[in-house]
Design a protein around this motif. Structure first.
Motif: not given
Length: 513
Positions: A183-194, A211-219
């Motif tokens: 999880r330390r390596r995980l730097k963000g979340i990307l939501i796809n196909r919206f 909830y996750t403490g991670l930024p959403v880098l894009g939708v």
């Protein structure tokens, strides 16, 4: 590194978009996927075989593909057996159980070597994961996801597909199954196909971040008919391959209903189905994949595609009545074209004395339209070729690639389709050879040349032949496939760029820890 909450969440497309963006921004970039399982492959200029998705990503990055971009390619052959292609060459064909128990360190050494080859030559490597990084029954042996990220000291972004539903559970569940170090390596979340108004997902972004403490880098919005090579058979669920036909050109000019129907047989072990993507771009053509005999009977043209298991799929054709339909329509003046395994099927017999593809059968009957026979050999042929077509397509030059283990003999009894030679370093007529088979009137063609429809002149001649058989006027204007591909990469990059926090991505790439 781009990992996903599941297979087919859009990892390959996101990686392709990033490769194009970095290329546009003047960054030296290369794609990398440690292990890929796909029957959709490509040949590199050095004659090596890699996954089709990595070849497309290399093209988006403005570089030539090479075997280090996909050091481990797994090609299922049926009966729970898989062909292992290691750094572009066939290494072995084994059972799934034997693969997982015996090859872990050998393959991992190739992964490390290939990554280092690319990393010393490019500023940025866009790594693609495989499936989910937290398949717990496989994780200990997984070389494609988080172990590869650790090896490369890569920042990781998690992609989730909102279109399939359950996006919150899939993200949270994936994180929950990761170790604290992963999880330390995980730097963000990307939501796809919206689909729809992205503002409607703002509450969802906030919830995920809190909830996750991670930024959403894009939708990233849903992109219809993206026009970029797909990785595997899950692509058949996309709009392009579901048989829907658009009656609008790219410039929104109405062109009316399709005038030509081209049926591609969806074989059980179909391979390199992107061979037919150019047909889906022709405005008056309805191309579709099918397993229905009635659909073949009603089509203006039938295509037998490549396959990883020619004998098994040939037996399947006879069992389901499709072979009989192809034999019938061949007598009715219809157009038929076979590529690679499909080419082999059009002959008299196929032999597999070493059981490379089928453990149960040593030979089987072919469809019998041409007189040649094929023997499945122990060595695979992978080569880029170019050459000239022979009568009745005289005057057409083509290029393509061959990936096959079959040796076809008896071609001297009929008319060859082309005269080709290896395209590396330019064609050499001293090493030119005849290739394929064609009927006198050009209606029936068999060839080993993958990518034949990407040759604009041949595709236009072939379609005009069908048009004229239906009393339709020929078309002079051609869809230029290379331009279409470049436009597709640029279009994808524009969409991803406008919906991704690219500044944050560059910050992550230049991090100091």
């Amino acid at each position: 590194m781009i990992v996903g909450t599941a297979s087919s969440v859009g990892k390959s497309i996101v990686c392709t978009g990033l490769c194009r963006i970095f290329y546009q921004d003047g960054v030296s970039v290369a794609p990398f996927k440690a292990q890929n399982m796909s029957l959709n492959s490509a040949v590199t200029p050095s004659g090596c075989e890699i996954g089709r998705a990595q070849a497309a990503q290399a093209e988006a990055a403005g570089i030539r593909p090479n075997e280090h971009m996909n050091p481990v390619l797994l090609k299922p052959t049926g009966n729970q057996r898989t062909q292992i292609v290691l750094q572009g060459r066939v290494h072995d064909t084994v059972s799934a159980r034997h693969y997982f128990r015996s090859y872990k360190e050998t393959l991992w050494q190739a992964v490390v070597e290939s990554y280092q080859f690319l990393a010393t030559r490019h500023d940025v490597i866009v790594m693609e994961g495989a499936g989910s990084p937290v398949e717990m029954n496989l994780k200990e042996r997984d070389i494609a996801n988080l172990r590869a990220a650790e090896m490369a000291d890569a920042v990781v972004v998690l992609v989730a597909d909102v279109d399939r539903g359950g996006v919150f559970a899939s993200v949270v569940g994936t994180l929950q199954l990761m170790t604290s170090e992963e999880r330390r390596r995980l730097k963000g979340i990307l939501i796809n196909r919206f689909r729809g108004d992205p503002e409607l997902f703002q509450d969802g972004e906030q919830w995920l971040e809190q909830y996750t403490g991670l930024p959403v880098l894009g939708v990233i919005p849903y992109i219809s008919n993206i026009g970029i090579d797909e990785e595997d058979s899950m692509a058949f669920e996309s709009e392009r391959y579901r048989g829907a036909h658009s009656n609008l050109r790219k410039d929104s000019t109405f062109v009316g209903p399709p005038q030509i129907r081209v049926a591609v047989v969806r074989l059980p072990h179909i391979a390199n189905f992107t061979d037919f993507d150019p047909l889906f771009l022709e405005p008056d053509v309805e191309a579709f994949f099918t397993t229905e005999p009635v659909a073949l009977q009603r089509a203006d043209a039938i295509i037998l595609p490549g396959t990883k298991s020619t004998m098994s799929d040939l037996i399947w054709l006879f069992e389901y009545g499709l072979a009989a339909v192809i034999q019938q329509v061949s007598q009715m003046g219809r157009t038929i074209l076979g590529i690679c395994g499909g080419y082999q099927m059009l002959g008299q017999r196929v032999f597999d004395p070493w059981h490379q593809e089928d453990e149960r059968h040593s030979e089987c009957e072919g469809i019998g339209i041409f007189s040649y026979e094929t023997t499945i050999a122990q060595e695979k042929e992978t080569i880029l070729v170019e050459g000239d077509l022979l009568a009745p397509f005289t005057g057409v030059s083509v290029s393509g690639y061959e990936i096959h283990m079959g040796k076809t003999t008896g071609l001297e009894q009929g008319h060859a389709f082309a005269r080709v030679s290896a395209s590396i370093g330019g064609p050499s007529q001293d090493h030119a050879r005849i290739e394929g088979a064609v009927s006198d009137d050009g209606r029936i063609v068999g060839t080993y040349l993958h990518g034949i429809f990407h040759n604009d002149e041949f595709r236009t001649r072939w379609l005009n032949q069908i048009r004229q058989s239906k009393g339709l006027p020929p078309k002079d204007d051609k869809v230029v496939i290379q331009n279409s591909r470049e436009d597709a990469y640029d279009r994808l990059a524009d969409v991803v760029r406008s919906h991704l926090n690219l500044a944050r991505v560059y910050e992550l790439l230049t991090r100091e820890e």
